[in-house]
Enzyme design. Structure first.
Site, PDB file in Angstrom:
ATOM      1  N   SER A  26      59.447 -15.163   1.362  1.00  0.00           N
ATOM      2  CA  SER A  26      59.194 -14.371   0.144  1.00  0.00           C
ATOM      3  C   SER A  26      58.160 -15.049  -0.748  1.00  0.00           C
ATOM      4  O   SER A  26      57.848 -14.566  -1.825  1.00  0.00           O
ATOM      5  CB  SER A  26      60.495 -14.165  -0.632  1.00  0.00           C
ATOM      6  OG  SER A  26      61.077 -15.422  -0.953  1.00  0.00           O
ATOM      7  N   ASN A 114      70.944 -18.496  -4.954  1.00  0.00           N
ATOM      8  CA  ASN A 114      71.461 -17.200  -5.401  1.00  0.00           C
ATOM      9  C   ASN A 114      71.575 -17.117  -6.923  1.00  0.00           C
ATOM     10  O   ASN A 114      71.167 -16.122  -7.527  1.00  0.00           O
ATOM     11  CB  ASN A 114      72.825 -16.923  -4.757  1.00  0.00           C
ATOM     12  CG  ASN A 114      72.723 -16.773  -3.250  1.00  0.00           C
ATOM     13  OD1 ASN A 114      71.628 -16.791  -2.696  1.00  0.00           O
ATOM     14  ND2 ASN A 114      73.861 -16.662  -2.569  1.00  0.00           N
ATOM     15  N   THR A 159      54.089  26.894 -25.354  1.00  0.00           N
ATOM     16  CA  THR A 159      55.290  26.768 -24.532  1.00  0.00           C
ATOM     17  C   THR A 159      54.969  27.507 -23.239  1.00  0.00           C
ATOM     18  O   THR A 159      54.152  28.442 -23.259  1.00  0.00           O
ATOM     19  CB  THR A 159      56.523  27.420 -25.213  1.00  0.00           C
ATOM     20  OG1 THR A 159      56.241  28.803 -25.411  1.00  0.00           O
ATOM     21  CG2 THR A 159      56.863  26.772 -26.541  1.00  0.00           C
ATOM     22  N   HIS A 160      55.547  27.096 -22.151  1.00  0.00           N
ATOM     23  CA  HIS A 160      55.210  27.681 -20.835  1.00  0.00           C
ATOM     24  C   HIS A 160      53.713  27.622 -20.584  1.00  0.00           C
ATOM     25  O   HIS A 160      53.158  28.451 -19.864  1.00  0.00           O
ATOM     26  CB  HIS A 160      55.711  29.124 -20.731  1.00  0.00           C
ATOM     27  CG  HIS A 160      57.153  29.286 -21.117  1.00  0.00           C
ATOM     28  ND1 HIS A 160      58.184  29.206 -20.221  1.00  0.00           N
ATOM     29  CD2 HIS A 160      57.723  29.467 -22.335  1.00  0.00           C
ATOM     30  CE1 HIS A 160      59.333  29.362 -20.860  1.00  0.00           C
ATOM     31  NE2 HIS A 160      59.080  29.504 -22.145  1.00  0.00           N
ATOM     32  N   SER A 281      30.352  10.498 -10.672  1.00  0.00           N
ATOM     33  CA  SER A 281      30.507  10.879  -9.271  1.00  0.00           C
ATOM     34  C   SER A 281      29.329  10.325  -8.484  1.00  0.00           C
ATOM     35  O   SER A 281      28.209  10.280  -8.984  1.00  0.00           O
ATOM     36  CB  SER A 281      30.553  12.402  -9.153  1.00  0.00           C
ATOM     37  OG  SER A 281      30.165  12.798  -7.847  1.00  0.00           O
ATOM     38  N   LYS A 287      28.564  14.724 -13.318  1.00  0.00           N
ATOM     39  CA  LYS A 287      30.004  14.578 -13.516  1.00  0.00           C
ATOM     40  C   LYS A 287      30.388  13.442 -14.454  1.00  0.00           C
ATOM     41  O   LYS A 287      29.795  12.373 -14.453  1.00  0.00           O
ATOM     42  CB  LYS A 287      30.703  14.323 -12.171  1.00  0.00           C
ATOM     43  CG  LYS A 287      30.837  15.542 -11.286  1.00  0.00           C
ATOM     44  CD  LYS A 287      31.740  16.621 -11.863  1.00  0.00           C
ATOM     45  CE  LYS A 287      33.189  16.268 -11.899  1.00  0.00           C
ATOM     46  NZ  LYS A 287      33.884  16.482 -10.647  1.00  0.00           N
ATOM     47  N   ASN A 289      34.203  12.004 -15.209  1.00  0.00           N
ATOM     48  CA  ASN A 289      35.574  12.262 -14.772  1.00  0.00           C
ATOM     49  C   ASN A 289      36.617  11.485 -15.583  1.00  0.00           C
ATOM     50  O   ASN A 289      36.379  10.335 -15.953  1.00  0.00           O
ATOM     51  CB  ASN A 289      35.724  11.898 -13.292  1.00  0.00           C
ATOM     52  CG  ASN A 289      34.882  12.795 -12.407  1.00  0.00           C
ATOM     53  OD1 ASN A 289      34.676  13.962 -12.712  1.00  0.00           O
ATOM     54  ND2 ASN A 289      34.365  12.235 -11.327  1.00  0.00           N
ATOM     55  N   GLU A 294      43.761  10.249 -14.782  1.00  0.00           N
ATOM     56  CA  GLU A 294      44.231  10.614 -13.436  1.00  0.00           C
ATOM     57  C   GLU A 294      44.999   9.457 -12.789  1.00  0.00           C
ATOM     58  O   GLU A 294      46.031   9.664 -12.143  1.00  0.00           O
ATOM     59  CB  GLU A 294      43.055  11.009 -12.555  1.00  0.00           C
ATOM     60  CG  GLU A 294      42.422  12.331 -12.984  1.00  0.00           C
ATOM     61  CD  GLU A 294      41.087  12.554 -12.293  1.00  0.00           C
ATOM     62  OE1 GLU A 294      41.095  12.920 -11.110  1.00  0.00           O
ATOM     63  OE2 GLU A 294      40.051  12.341 -12.927  1.00  0.00           O
ATOM     64  N   TYR A 321      76.262 -11.854  -2.905  1.00  0.00           N
ATOM     65  CA  TYR A 321      74.838 -11.882  -2.567  1.00  0.00           C
ATOM     66  C   TYR A 321      74.601 -11.429  -1.127  1.00  0.00           C
ATOM     67  O   TYR A 321      75.313 -11.823  -0.207  1.00  0.00           O
ATOM     68  CB  TYR A 321      74.252 -13.303  -2.749  1.00  0.00           C
ATOM     69  CG  TYR A 321      72.765 -13.343  -2.413  1.00  0.00           C
ATOM     70  CD1 TYR A 321      71.821 -12.995  -3.371  1.00  0.00           C
ATOM     71  CD2 TYR A 321      72.326 -13.668  -1.138  1.00  0.00           C
ATOM     72  CE1 TYR A 321      70.467 -12.981  -3.062  1.00  0.00           C
ATOM     73  CE2 TYR A 321      70.977 -13.658  -0.821  1.00  0.00           C
ATOM     74  CZ  TYR A 321      70.051 -13.312  -1.784  1.00  0.00           C
ATOM     75  OH  TYR A 321      68.723 -13.297  -1.476  1.00  0.00           O
ATOM     76  N   GLN A 326      66.638  -9.685  -1.922  1.00  0.00           N
ATOM     77  CA  GLN A 326      65.275 -10.211  -2.000  1.00  0.00           C
ATOM     78  C   GLN A 326      64.275  -9.066  -2.220  1.00  0.00           C
ATOM     79  O   GLN A 326      63.185  -9.283  -2.724  1.00  0.00           O
ATOM     80  CB  GLN A 326      64.955 -10.962  -0.701  1.00  0.00           C
ATOM     81  CG  GLN A 326      63.586 -11.588  -0.660  1.00  0.00           C
ATOM     82  CD  GLN A 326      63.511 -12.639   0.426  1.00  0.00           C
ATOM     83  OE1 GLN A 326      64.253 -13.616   0.404  1.00  0.00           O
ATOM     84  NE2 GLN A 326      62.639 -12.447   1.394  1.00  0.00           N
ATOM     85  N   LYS A 329      62.436  -7.655  -5.910  1.00  0.00           N
ATOM     86  CA  LYS A 329      61.331  -8.179  -6.714  1.00  0.00           C
ATOM     87  C   LYS A 329      60.033  -7.379  -6.633  1.00  0.00           C
ATOM     88  O   LYS A 329      59.446  -7.034  -7.664  1.00  0.00           O
ATOM     89  CB  LYS A 329      61.100  -9.647  -6.362  1.00  0.00           C
ATOM     90  CG  LYS A 329      62.109 -10.548  -7.087  1.00  0.00           C
ATOM     91  CD  LYS A 329      62.102 -11.965  -6.624  1.00  0.00           C
ATOM     92  CE  LYS A 329      62.893 -12.185  -5.354  1.00  0.00           C
ATOM     93  NZ  LYS A 329      64.330 -11.765  -5.441  1.00  0.00           N
TER      94      LYS A 329
HETATM   95  N1  ARG Z   1      64.490 -15.285  -1.786  1.00  0.00           N
HETATM   96  C1  ARG Z   1      65.837 -14.994  -2.126  1.00  0.00           C
HETATM   97  C2  ARG Z   1      65.926 -13.759  -3.006  1.00  0.00           C
HETATM   98  O1  ARG Z   1      64.936 -13.362  -3.515  1.00  0.00           O
HETATM   99  C3  ARG Z   1      66.424 -16.141  -2.864  1.00  0.00           C
HETATM  100  C4  ARG Z   1      67.861 -16.325  -2.572  1.00  0.00           C
HETATM  101  C5  ARG Z   1      67.999 -16.696  -1.169  1.00  0.00           C
HETATM  102  N2  ARG Z   1      69.358 -17.000  -0.874  1.00  0.00           N
HETATM  103  C6  ARG Z   1      69.775 -17.129   0.386  1.00  0.00           C
HETATM  104  N3  ARG Z   1      70.983 -17.416   0.546  1.00  0.00           N
HETATM  105  N4  ARG Z   1      68.974 -16.966   1.389  1.00  0.00           N
HETATM  106  O2  ARG Z   1      66.937 -13.163  -3.174  1.00  0.00           O
END
Ligand code: ARG
Length: 465
Positions: A26, A114, A159-160, A281, A287, A289, A294, A321, A326, A329
């Protein structure tokens, strides 16, 4: 995976399969948490010291090294390696490279990745929320300033998407400010819920080392440690709620973006976007834009996807956990990153767009938008609303079939439609008269818009202006 950078080699005899290591890694997205991880570790050192697991000199040495490591991370002198599984492994490697395995190896006692990651994501998002707040306040401020500058200029209210009743441009602009104000309230309330510290929960069951979690919570500026170690390590409602609030901000922006796109069309011709906030464009030289609007609209789609993905990850996860977590994120990083990309451009576009108020005024009475005023005028003459509605309907039908605006119908024709339609009705047959009369709570009359402006000015402190 090399032994040195893994945090869990002991029990294993063989090395991890490359495909598994690639899947597990990660570091490419959690490296952005490096400074937060160091902050958490420095707080954890204080708890280890207080419980007697570190001597004072050890604490000082480790803390100094972490401060130095943080500098190296910021300057790019220390970077994660492809073999580092995650931000925690990379930074432990960095610390051990500086202080050796004997001292560096003590730091991990009483915590797990964790509780570590559950804490980091909170303190990271708390900072992101602050950045978002500043940006949203700026947009609210720009809308309020525009409303002040165009206080009494009318436009068609819809409205509408059909002409409904005339409103003030200022009133319309502020209708986009209030949802953002509520989004900021949501962020402030979220902050209170998010400001709790999972540290001390360990992997799931807490620690036996008698570390004081209040030390970490205080050092991180949080309210208190979390009450349940299983909840602390495995719930991500705080992440999901941040993602939802971010998504709502994005959706609120997309609604205004859609109007800006329509307003900038030749058919509407309500606004002209500044050159700096529009694009051209490659093939059509004429143009100009509304790409900022958008992209704002388009990004709302991907942001909804981020939120949906995150919620789907959380659905039905058993305690406590699971590695699925993971996956919390990237979506929430994507939401915050994109909002912080959209907001300055969007606010700049709004602040610099030219408003064609003459065009808006010209259209304000189109589509018999004053009919409700006639009906309400009749009610003030004590005609029951049901009858007033019918009389006004007849008036509109008459005007329409004779190709007239309401105020072009003669006194004689008015009286022929209904004896109640005496010439005095003309006082409400103007856009300005209609708007002036809407003084009820939250209405479009100037005094009610001024109320809004002063309320918003109080919410947006002058340092944000
Ligand atoms: N990279 C893990 C996460 O984002 C961190 C915790 C990992 N814990 C484990 N027991 N592998 O959740």
């Amino acid at each position: 995976m090399t032994e040195s950078s893994s945090l869990w080699g002991g029990r294993f005899t063989g090395s991890t399969n490359d495909a598994v290591a690639a899947l597990s890694r990660s570091i490419h997205f959690d490296w952005r948490l490096a400074s937060y991880d160091i902050k958490g570790t420095r707080a954890h050192l204080l708890a280890l010291r207080a419980a007697g697991y570190l001597a004072e000199a050890e604490l000082v040495k480790l803390d100094k090294s972490l401060v130095e490591l943080d500098k190296r991370v910021t300057s790019g002198m220390f970077v994660a390696k492809a073999t580092d599984e995650d931000v925690h492994s990379a930074l432990e490697r960095g610390l051990i490279e500086m202080v050796g395995p004997e001292l560096g190896g003590k730091v991990r006692a009483g915590r797990s990745r964790n509780d570590q990651i559950a804490t980091l994501i909170r303190i990271y998002l708390l900072d992101q929320a602050q950045l978002l707040k500043t940006e949203v306040l700026q947009l609210i401020d720009v809308l309020t300033t525009l409303a002040q500058e165009h206080l009494s200029e009318p436009m068609p209210g819809r409205t509408h998407f059909q002409h409904a009743q005339p409103v003030l441009l200022s009133h319309h602009l502020l209708a986009h400010a209030w949802p953002l104000v509520r989004d900021l309230e949501r962020l402030a309330q979220w902050r209170e819920r998010a400001s709790f510290s999972p540290y001390g929960a360990g992997a799931l069951a807490g620690t036996s080392l008698e570390l004081d979690p209040n030390i970490v919570s205080d050092a991180l500026g949080l309210t208190a440690p979390m009450a349940n170690s299983m909840d602390a390590t495995s719930s991500r409602d705080v992440v999901a709620e941040f993602a939802f609030i971010g998504t709502l901000i994005s959706i609120n922006l997309s609604r205004f973006a859609e109007e800006i796109i329509i307003w900038a069309s030749a058919e509407f011709n309500y606004i002209k976007l500044a050159d700096a906030f529009s694009t051209g464009s490659s093939i059509m030289p004429q143009k100009k834009n509304p790409d900022v609007a958008e992209l704002t609209r388009g990004k709302a789609g991907r942001i909804i996807g981020d939120l949906t993905g995150l919620l789907s990850t959380l659905k039905a996860l058993p305690l406590s956990y699971n590695r699925d977590l993971q996956e919390d994120k990237e979506p929430v990083f994507d939401i915050a990153d994109n909002l912080l990309l959209i907001l300055p451009a969007f606010t700049g576009m709004v602040a610099t767009m030219q408003l064609n108020t003459a065009r808006m005024e010209e259209l304000a009475s189109a589509g018999y938008s004053l009919a409700t005023d006639v009906a309400e005028w009749l009610v003030k003459q004590r005609v029951p609303f049901k009858e007033a509605h019918e009389i006004t309907g007849k008036l509109v039908a008459f005007a329409e079939s004779n190709n007239l605006e309401l105020d072009e119908v003669t006194d004689t024709d008015l009286l022929a439609i209904s004896a109640h339609l005496i010439p005095e009705v003309r006082e409400v047959l103007s856009v300005s008269g209609s708007i002036r009369s809407r003084t009820g709570a939250g209405g479009t009359a100037v005094p009610r818009v001024l109320d809004q402006i002063s309320a918003l000015r109080k919410l947006v402190p002058s340092e944000n202006r």
